[in-house]
Design an enzyme around this catalytic site. Structure first.
Site, mmCIF file in Angstrom:
data_model
loop_
_atom_site.group_PDB
_atom_site.id
_atom_site.type_symbol
_atom_site.label_atom_id
_atom_site.label_comp_id
_atom_site.label_asym_id
_atom_site.label_seq_id
_atom_site.Cartn_x
_atom_site.Cartn_y
_atom_site.Cartn_z
ATOM 1 N N HIS A 112 0.862 -1.188 0.000
ATOM 2 C CA HIS A 112 0.000 0.000 0.000
ATOM 3 C C HIS A 112 0.898 1.238 0.000
ATOM 4 O O HIS A 112 1.891 1.288 0.738
ATOM 5 C CB HIS A 112 -0.907 -0.005 1.241
ATOM 6 N N ALA A 176 10.125 3.817 -4.408
ATOM 7 C CA ALA A 176 10.461 3.120 -3.157
ATOM 8 C C ALA A 176 9.762 1.761 -3.096
ATOM 9 O O ALA A 176 10.338 0.769 -2.631
ATOM 10 C CB ALA A 176 10.063 3.985 -1.961
HETATM 11 C C1 GRF Z 1 0.855 0.700 -6.170
HETATM 12 O O1 GRF Z 1 1.021 2.045 -5.801
HETATM 13 C C2 GRF Z 1 0.479 -0.136 -4.992
HETATM 14 O O2 GRF Z 1 1.050 0.289 -3.783
HETATM 15 C C3 GRF Z 1 -1.015 0.036 -4.934
HETATM 16 O O3 GRF Z 1 -1.430 0.070 -6.271
HETATM 17 C C4 GRF Z 1 -0.356 0.524 -7.091
HETATM 18 C C5 GRF Z 1 -0.133 -0.549 -8.110
HETATM 19 O O4 GRF Z 1 0.798 -0.161 -9.091
HETATM 20 N N1 GRF Z 1 -1.626 -1.001 -4.148
HETATM 21 P P1 GRF Z 1 1.397 -1.242 -10.084
HETATM 22 O O5 GRF Z 1 0.227 -1.922 -10.772
HETATM 23 O O6 GRF Z 1 2.223 -2.197 -9.298
HETATM 24 O O7 GRF Z 1 2.210 -0.461 -11.074
#
Ligand code: GRF
Length: 222
Positions: A112, A176
């Site tokens: 998250h 990050a």
């Molecule tokens: C990320 O920011 C993750 O923390 C959140 O959704 C976003 C997913 O991005 N749960 P990706 O699909 O991994 O590029």
């Protein structure tokens, strides 16, 4: 490396965290391998990243099921067919019920983009900026039924800049995330963490000498 944990990654979209995990798994020393990628959306770009890396990628489309439980049963069956041992949610945008969460308890991770327990849910970065925090970040945690809750495995902190927009903050946090998720998954896959009283316990390395200060401790000369 033998005895690598078999990981199933659940996605819904872009898949940049999935790509970071795929990259990490290329090292022979990494304690996990991705054996299955499942999206609940058929056109998730992440499915293509997986296929290009030679990983089985399938869609379990939630719109094709009458109830959440039917959808979750199909998801569960697909993971078990692939002999998955650990599940990593990476931008998976479906709320999971007790049915699925209890079956993968302490074996399912989520990432998250905030320092939990702050800013759970959607529009994380907008709310962090509104609140005026000086530091934000990302969290990897074990999944529980309450959204964005569960024992915290690892966190990364980034500074919030005065001219940040939700997009610029999201980009800094995402960078990050791409280091944090492989690190947290490795901790779990290698057996380095255990859960006691709903908190993650592991033999911590010694703490760094300085905390992260933002703004920095030096006061700029006027
Ligand atoms: C990320 O920011 C993750 O923390 C959140 O959704 C976003 C997913 O991005 N749960 P990706 O699909 O991994 O590029």
């Amino acid at each position: 490396m033998s005895g690598r944990k078999r990981v199933g990654v659940l996605i819904s979209g872009r898949g940049s965290n999935l790509s970071a995990l795929i990259e990490a798994c290329k090292s022979d020393l990494y304690p996990a391998e991705i054996v299955s990628v499942i999206s609940n959306r058929p056109n998730a770009p992440g499915l293509e990243h997986a296929r290009k890396a030679g990983i089985e990628a399938t869609c379990v489309d939630h719109t094709g099921y009458g109830t959440r439980e039917d959808f979750e049963a199909a998801l569960d069956a697909a993971l078990r067919t692939a002999s998955v041992e650990l599940v990593a949610n990476a931008g998976f945008m479906r709320i999971l019920t007790e049915f699925f969460v209890s079956r993968w308890r302490d074996r399912q991770l989520n990432i998250h983009p905030s320092l939990l327990p702050a800013f759970k849910g959607l529009d994380t970065h907008e709310r962090a900026l509104e609140a005026g925090v000086a530091i934000s970040g990302a969290t990897v945690h074990f999944v529980r039924t309450e959204m964005d809750s569960g024992p915290i495995i690892a966190q990364a902190a980034v500074p919030v800049m005065v001219d940040d927009t939700p997009d610029s903050l999201a980009a800094r946090v995402l960078e990050a995330e791409h280091k944090l998720y492989p690190h947290a998954l490795a901790l779990v896959a290698s057996g380095a963490v255990r859960i006691e009283d709903e908190r993650v316990v592991f033999d911590r390395a010694s703490a760094p000498e300085a905390a992260l200060f933002w703004p920095p401790l030096e006061v700029p000369s006027s």
